[in-house]
Design a protein around this motif. Structure first.
Motif, PDB file in Angstrom:
ATOM      1  N   MET A 156       0.834  -1.200   0.000  1.00 17.95           N
ATOM      2  CA  MET A 156       0.000   0.000   0.000  1.00 17.95           C
ATOM      3  C   MET A 156       0.871   1.253   0.000  1.00 17.95           C
ATOM      4  SD  MET A 156      -2.986  -1.103  -0.292  1.00 17.95           S
ATOM      5  CE  MET A 156      -3.640   0.563  -0.289  1.00 17.95           C
ATOM      6  N   HIS A 157       1.976   1.221   0.738  1.00 17.34           N
ATOM      7  CA  HIS A 157       2.900   2.347   0.774  1.00 17.34           C
ATOM      8  C   HIS A 157       3.506   2.593  -0.609  1.00 17.34           C
ATOM      9  CE1 HIS A 157       6.760   4.271   2.619  1.00 17.34           C
ATOM     10  NE2 HIS A 157       5.924   5.184   2.167  1.00 17.34           N
ATOM     11  N   ALA A 158       3.879   1.524  -1.280  1.00 16.40           N
ATOM     12  CA  ALA A 158       4.485   1.647  -2.614  1.00 16.40           C
ATOM     13  C   ALA A 158       3.476   2.173  -3.627  1.00 16.40           C
ATOM     14  CB  ALA A 158       5.026   0.293  -3.066  1.00 16.40           C
ATOM     15  N   ILE A 159       2.239   1.676  -3.562  1.00 17.50           N
ATOM     16  CA  ILE A 159       1.193   2.144  -4.485  1.00 17.50           C
ATOM     17  C   ILE A 159       0.928   3.631  -4.261  1.00 17.50           C
ATOM     18  CG2 ILE A 159      -1.266   1.968  -5.049  1.00 17.50           C
ATOM     19  CD1 ILE A 159      -1.025  -1.044  -4.404  1.00 17.50           C
ATOM     20  N   TYR A 160       0.844   4.035  -2.999  1.00 19.37           N
ATOM     21  CA  TYR A 160       0.599   5.445  -2.699  1.00 19.37           C
ATOM     22  C   TYR A 160       1.750   6.314  -3.194  1.00 19.37           C
ATOM     23  CZ  TYR A 160      -0.289   9.723  -0.108  1.00 19.37           C
ATOM     24  OH  TYR A 160      -0.504  11.032   0.224  1.00 19.37           O
ATOM     25  N   SER A 161       2.968   5.828  -3.048  1.00 20.78           N
ATOM     26  CA  SER A 161       4.132   6.607  -3.466  1.00 20.78           C
ATOM     27  C   SER A 161       4.117   6.881  -4.964  1.00 20.78           C
ATOM     28  CB  SER A 161       5.429   5.881  -3.081  1.00 20.78           C
ATOM     29  OG  SER A 161       5.525   5.740  -1.673  1.00 20.78           O
ATOM     30  N   ARG A 162       3.552   5.935  -5.736  1.00 22.92           N
ATOM     31  CA  ARG A 162       3.465   6.132  -7.186  1.00 22.92           C
ATOM     32  C   ARG A 162       2.329   7.078  -7.561  1.00 22.92           C
ATOM     33  NH1 ARG A 162       4.511   0.439  -7.229  1.00 22.92           N
ATOM     34  NH2 ARG A 162       2.273   0.032  -7.532  1.00 22.92           N
ATOM     35  N   GLU A 163       1.228   6.996  -6.828  1.00 24.55           N
ATOM     36  CA  GLU A 163       0.061   7.843  -7.116  1.00 24.55           C
ATOM     37  C   GLU A 163      -0.488   8.404  -5.808  1.00 24.55           C
ATOM     38  OE1 GLU A 163      -2.829   5.819  -9.440  1.00 24.55           O
ATOM     39  OE2 GLU A 163      -1.412   5.182 -10.981  1.00 24.55           O
ATOM     40  N   PRO A 164       0.159   9.421  -5.259  1.00 24.04           N
ATOM     41  CA  PRO A 164      -0.260   9.967  -3.960  1.00 24.04           C
ATOM     42  C   PRO A 164      -1.622  10.648  -4.019  1.00 24.04           C
ATOM     43  CG  PRO A 164       1.444  11.346  -4.947  1.00 24.04           C
ATOM     44  CD  PRO A 164       1.346  10.123  -5.797  1.00 24.04           C
ATOM     45  N   ILE A 165      -2.312  10.611  -2.895  1.00 26.34           N
ATOM     46  CA  ILE A 165      -3.615  11.271  -2.748  1.00 26.34           C
ATOM     47  C   ILE A 165      -3.442  12.347  -1.676  1.00 26.34           C
ATOM     48  CG2 ILE A 165      -6.049  10.967  -2.149  1.00 26.34           C
ATOM     49  CD1 ILE A 165      -5.685   7.994  -2.938  1.00 26.34           C
ATOM     50  N   PHE A 166      -3.571  13.610  -2.063  1.00 23.51           N
ATOM     51  CA  PHE A 166      -3.319  14.717  -1.150  1.00 23.51           C
ATOM     52  C   PHE A 166      -4.576  15.239  -0.462  1.00 23.51           C
ATOM     53  CE2 PHE A 166      -0.007  14.983  -4.463  1.00 23.51           C
ATOM     54  CZ  PHE A 166       1.095  14.748  -3.667  1.00 23.51           C
ATOM     55  N   GLY A 167      -5.733  14.809  -0.920  1.00 25.42           N
ATOM     56  CA  GLY A 167      -6.973  15.249  -0.282  1.00 25.42           C
ATOM     57  C   GLY A 167      -7.592  16.479  -0.892  1.00 25.42           C
ATOM     58  N   VAL A 168      -6.933  17.084  -1.877  1.00 22.35           N
ATOM     59  CA  VAL A 168      -7.455  18.284  -2.533  1.00 22.35           C
ATOM     60  C   VAL A 168      -7.288  18.134  -4.031  1.00 22.35           C
ATOM     61  CG1 VAL A 168      -7.217  20.773  -2.837  1.00 22.35           C
ATOM     62  CG2 VAL A 168      -6.920  19.772  -0.568  1.00 22.35           C
ATOM     63  N   ASP A 169      -8.348  18.410  -4.782  1.00 19.44           N
ATOM     64  CA  ASP A 169      -8.291  18.429  -6.240  1.00 19.44           C
ATOM     65  C   ASP A 169      -8.454  19.870  -6.706  1.00 19.44           C
ATOM     66  OD1 ASP A 169      -8.011  15.741  -6.432  1.00 19.44           O
ATOM     67  OD2 ASP A 169     -10.112  15.331  -6.879  1.00 19.44           O
ATOM     68  N   VAL A 170      -7.638  20.272  -7.659  1.00 20.20           N
ATOM     69  CA  VAL A 170      -7.755  21.612  -8.241  1.00 20.20           C
ATOM     70  C   VAL A 170      -7.936  21.458  -9.737  1.00 20.20           C
ATOM     71  CG1 VAL A 170      -6.673  23.844  -8.611  1.00 20.20           C
ATOM     72  CG2 VAL A 170      -6.334  22.658  -6.443  1.00 20.20           C
TER      73      VAL A 170
END
Length: 201
Positions: A156-170
């Motif tokens: 899960m850490h590796a997947i997130y590192s490739r496609e992080p989710i920051f909680g805000v979309d602009v």
């Protein structure tokens, strides 16, 4: 528009002048979205994140696994609790006290490993220095079960590192053409920034 900032012990003030009336509202909206989505990015201790033994999910957060029987090794006796693995973070809370918890976004994880401790083999999560530099130890029985959870957490850490989710979309949107007068062909395009927080899936 005045912007007050702080960095370490220094304070700064920035002043901006613009003819764009919507700029102030846009900046406020983006800041509010950033401020209300900190759990996506910041480590949190003893937060109001658990209710009735269930994790309160963030917008767009997906539960991946719930692991019972996880000992937090931060004290001499250890505390028995539960892991929650999501697409954004690792959360642990004590079964006897929901308010005794920790939320660790994958963004702040420096490393995960299995090491020896005075309690035996332990799953160790090391946090980035900028977020406190904590080293957190957890134990599960049997050892094979802990290895399985470790592999899942590492994945899960590796997947997130490739496609992080920051909680805000602009979203950057092209505005309609504006005409200064009926005879004018066109005016400069107006770019409008529309901010929104992640929508719940």
């Amino acid at each position: 528009m005045y912007v007050m900032t702080k960095f370490n012990t220094s304070r700064f003030e920035f002043v901006f002048a613009t003819d764009e009336e919507s700029l102030f509202a846009s900046v406020q909206a983006v800041y509010r979205a950033y401020d209300t989505s900190r759990l996506f990015r910041d480590l949190k201790l003893r937060g109001a994140i658990i209710k009735s033994q269930r994790l309160l999910l963030l917008p767009g957060e997906i539960m991946v696994n719930r692991v019972a029987g996880v000992w937090n090794l931060s004290s001499d006796q250890g505390n028995l609790g539960t892991f929650f693995l999501t697409n954004v973070r690792l959360v642990w809370h004590a079964d006897a006290a929901e308010s005794f918890n920790v939320s660790i976004p994958y963004m702040q994880m420096k490393s995960t490993s299995i090491r020896d401790s005075k309690f035996g083999a332990a799953l160790v999560v090391e946090v980035m220095k900028r977020c406190g530099g904590y080293v957190l130890g957890f134990r599960m029985d049997p050892a094979e079960h802990m290895k399985t959870v470790f592999k899942e957490l590492s994945s899960m850490h590796a997947i997130y590192s490739r496609e992080p989710i920051f909680g805000v979309d602009v979203n950057v949107q092209q505005g309609r053409q504006r005409h200064l007068d009926p005879g004018a062909d066109s005016a400069a395009d107006d770019e409008r920034f529309e901010q929104r927080t992640c929508r719940e899936r």
